[in-house]
Design an enzyme around this catalytic site. Structure first.
Site, mmCIF file in Angstrom:
data_model
loop_
_atom_site.group_PDB
_atom_site.id
_atom_site.type_symbol
_atom_site.label_atom_id
_atom_site.label_comp_id
_atom_site.label_asym_id
_atom_site.label_seq_id
_atom_site.Cartn_x
_atom_site.Cartn_y
_atom_site.Cartn_z
ATOM 1 N N SER A 141 0.869 -1.191 0.000
ATOM 2 C CA SER A 141 0.000 0.000 0.000
ATOM 3 C C SER A 141 0.898 1.230 0.000
ATOM 4 O O SER A 141 2.074 1.126 0.394
ATOM 5 C CB SER A 141 -0.854 0.003 1.276
ATOM 6 O OG SER A 141 -1.477 1.249 1.472
ATOM 7 N N TYR A 154 -1.934 -0.974 10.305
ATOM 8 C CA TYR A 154 -2.087 -1.307 8.875
ATOM 9 C C TYR A 154 -0.768 -1.025 8.150
ATOM 10 O O TYR A 154 -0.237 -1.885 7.436
ATOM 11 C CB TYR A 154 -3.223 -0.482 8.270
ATOM 12 C CG TYR A 154 -3.464 -0.736 6.798
ATOM 13 C CD1 TYR A 154 -4.077 -1.916 6.363
ATOM 14 C CD2 TYR A 154 -3.084 0.192 5.827
ATOM 15 C CE1 TYR A 154 -4.302 -2.147 5.012
ATOM 16 C CE2 TYR A 154 -3.299 -0.031 4.476
ATOM 17 C CZ TYR A 154 -3.912 -1.205 4.074
ATOM 18 O OH TYR A 154 -4.128 -1.438 2.729
HETATM 19 N N1 LIG Z 1 -8.489 -0.234 -1.899
HETATM 20 C C1 LIG Z 1 -7.437 0.497 -1.588
HETATM 21 O O1 LIG Z 1 -7.510 1.734 -1.564
HETATM 22 C C2 LIG Z 1 -6.135 -0.165 -1.275
HETATM 23 C C3 LIG Z 1 -4.996 0.652 -1.162
HETATM 24 C C4 LIG Z 1 -3.787 0.056 -0.841
HETATM 25 C C5 LIG Z 1 -3.715 -1.297 -0.627
HETATM 26 N N2 LIG Z 1 -4.838 -2.065 -0.735
HETATM 27 C C6 LIG Z 1 -4.700 -3.507 -0.479
HETATM 28 O O2 LIG Z 1 -5.275 -4.197 -1.565
HETATM 29 C C7 LIG Z 1 -5.587 -5.529 -1.152
HETATM 30 C C8 LIG Z 1 -6.949 -5.907 -1.708
HETATM 31 O O3 LIG Z 1 -7.939 -5.114 -1.105
HETATM 32 P P1 LIG Z 1 -9.121 -4.411 -1.912
HETATM 33 O O4 LIG Z 1 -8.868 -2.965 -1.880
HETATM 34 O O5 LIG Z 1 -9.333 -5.095 -3.198
HETATM 35 O O6 LIG Z 1 -10.334 -4.650 -0.886
HETATM 36 P P2 LIG Z 1 -11.513 -5.738 -0.836
HETATM 37 O O7 LIG Z 1 -12.420 -5.543 -2.002
HETATM 38 O O8 LIG Z 1 -12.081 -5.628 0.533
HETATM 39 O O9 LIG Z 1 -10.745 -7.111 -1.016
HETATM 40 C C9 LIG Z 1 -10.080 -7.754 0.042
HETATM 41 C C10 LIG Z 1 -9.983 -9.217 -0.279
HETATM 42 O O10 LIG Z 1 -9.269 -9.881 0.775
HETATM 43 C C11 LIG Z 1 -10.006 -11.047 1.122
HETATM 44 N N3 LIG Z 1 -9.709 -11.470 2.495
HETATM 45 C C12 LIG Z 1 -9.852 -10.773 3.647
HETATM 46 N N4 LIG Z 1 -9.520 -11.552 4.693
HETATM 47 C C13 LIG Z 1 -9.146 -12.759 4.198
HETATM 48 C C14 LIG Z 1 -8.728 -13.979 4.772
HETATM 49 N N5 LIG Z 1 -8.577 -14.135 6.100
HETATM 50 N N6 LIG Z 1 -8.441 -15.019 3.952
HETATM 51 C C15 LIG Z 1 -8.586 -14.893 2.623
HETATM 52 N N7 LIG Z 1 -8.987 -13.763 2.012
HETATM 53 C C16 LIG Z 1 -9.274 -12.715 2.802
HETATM 54 C C17 LIG Z 1 -11.460 -10.686 0.902
HETATM 55 O O11 LIG Z 1 -12.234 -11.843 0.652
HETATM 56 P P3 LIG Z 1 -13.170 -12.636 1.686
HETATM 57 O O12 LIG Z 1 -13.789 -11.619 2.596
HETATM 58 O O13 LIG Z 1 -14.131 -13.327 0.771
HETATM 59 O O14 LIG Z 1 -12.252 -13.587 2.387
HETATM 60 C C18 LIG Z 1 -11.342 -9.892 -0.391
HETATM 61 O O15 LIG Z 1 -11.335 -10.765 -1.498
HETATM 62 C C19 LIG Z 1 -5.489 -5.532 0.371
HETATM 63 O O16 LIG Z 1 -4.277 -6.152 0.751
HETATM 64 C C20 LIG Z 1 -5.444 -4.054 0.723
HETATM 65 O O17 LIG Z 1 -4.770 -3.812 1.920
HETATM 66 C C21 LIG Z 1 -6.037 -1.519 -1.069
#
Ligand SMILES: NC(=O)c1ccc[n+]([C@@H]2O[C@H](COP(=O)([O-])OP(=O)(O)OC[C@H]3O[C@@H](n4cnc5c(N)ncnc54)[C@H](OP(=O)(O)O)[C@@H]3O)[C@@H](O)[C@H]2O)c1
Length: 247
Positions: A141, A154
């Site tokens: 991130s 985080y």
């Molecule tokens: N969106 C942003 O602005 C942003 C910015 C920087 C970094 N990120 C990073 O991007 C990554 C993806 O997040 P996203 O933004 O796409 O959000 P998201 O739509 O909430 O996706 C998160 C994913 O992680 C899965 N997950 C959560 N806990 C889990 C577990 N214990 N085991 C397996 N899967 C799990 C969720 O699936 P289930 O709930 O079905 O398990 C979901 O598929 C994360 O690492 C986040 O920190 C996001």
């Protein structure tokens, strides 16, 4: 070998960045294996990919459990006959000030965002080392390269995985195992990530900010596709992905 025909395991593939990446990689000919906890979401995404002519499979996976991640990787090998890439993408972001002491959420972030990535690394390392080929991509991130108030724990998990990817890259070069690594540093991307925030004041601020500047997870998927598409002797390894409007 470029994206076409590569076998790619993606954690956190049931929404957001993982879903967008799975769909794009499959469209470009990769065989994608999706892991996350929500079965219905995973099944629907695999169905969409197959309807569009792509190859995909899923297995319910909790990345906090090493056995689950090991099984996901084995499932990819048996289903598609090999393994080329793991995209460690599962994550949560229940941000809050440290003084609020949401210690259960601190533990959950360490278990998912950091230990979940370690579980992915441990699952693929023997395979990649033996075959002298493989790529590990991890979603860190912008909070993994600079500090933000509200993102103490985080950010700690995201700084940690950045270090991990760089050290694996260096050690692989020393050991001659050809394992490539990449870290992604997305900024505000419109996904379900903000749903994990329980601290009301933090959530209000983040929701308003994302509504103002957030961009589609397709932007991150394009970068994942670019990294996977590089030739074997090229390791592109660090990417920030900002909305143009985000200061
Ligand atoms: N969106 C942003 O602005 C942003 C910015 C920087 C970094 N990120 C990073 O991007 C990554 C993806 O997040 P996203 O933004 O796409 O959000 P998201 O739509 O909430 O996706 C998160 C994913 O992680 C899965 N997950 C959560 N806990 C889990 C577990 N214990 N085991 C397996 N899967 C799990 C969720 O699936 P289930 O709930 O079905 O398990 C979901 O598929 C994360 O690492 C986040 O920190 C996001």
């Amino acid at each position: 070998m470029t994206v076409k025909n590569k076998v790619i395991v993606i954690t956190g593939a049931s929404s957001g960045i993982g879903e967008a990446s799975a769909k794009l990689l499959a469209k470009n000919g990769a065989k994608v294996v999706l892991g996350a906890r929500r079965t219905e979401r995973l099944a629907a995404i695999v169905k969409d990919i197959e309807a569009a002519g792509g190859e995909a499979a899923y297995q319910v996976t909790d990345v906090t459990k090493q056995a689950d991640v090991d099984n996901l990787v084995k499932f990819a090998q048996t289903t598609f006959g090999g393994l080329d890439v793991i995209f460690n993408n599962a994550g949560i972001m229940p941000s809050s000030p440290i003084s609020a002491l949401h210690t259960d959420e601190w533990d959950a972030m360490i278990d998912i965002n950091l230990k979940g990535v370690l579980h992915g690394v441990a699952a693929v390392m023997p395979i990649f080392t033996a075959q002298k080929h493989g790529q590990i991509i991890t979603t860190s991130s912008v909070a993994g390269i600079k500090s933000f108030a509200g993102a103490g724990v985080y950010g700690a998990t995201k700084f940690a995985v950045r270090n991990l990817m760089e050290v694996i890259r260096m050690e692989s070069a020393q050991e001659g195992t050809n394992i490539r690594t990449a870290s992604l540093y997305p900024a505000a991307i419109n996904t379900e990530l903000l749903h994990t925030i329980t601290d009301e004041l933090t959530k209000q601020g983040m929701d308003a900010f994302y509504q103002q500047v957030g961009i589609s997870p397709a932007a991150v998927a394009n970068v994942v596709n670019f990294a996977v598409d590089q030739p074997e002797d090229v390791n592109v390894n660090e990417f920030t992905i900002y909305p143009t409007k985000q200061a």
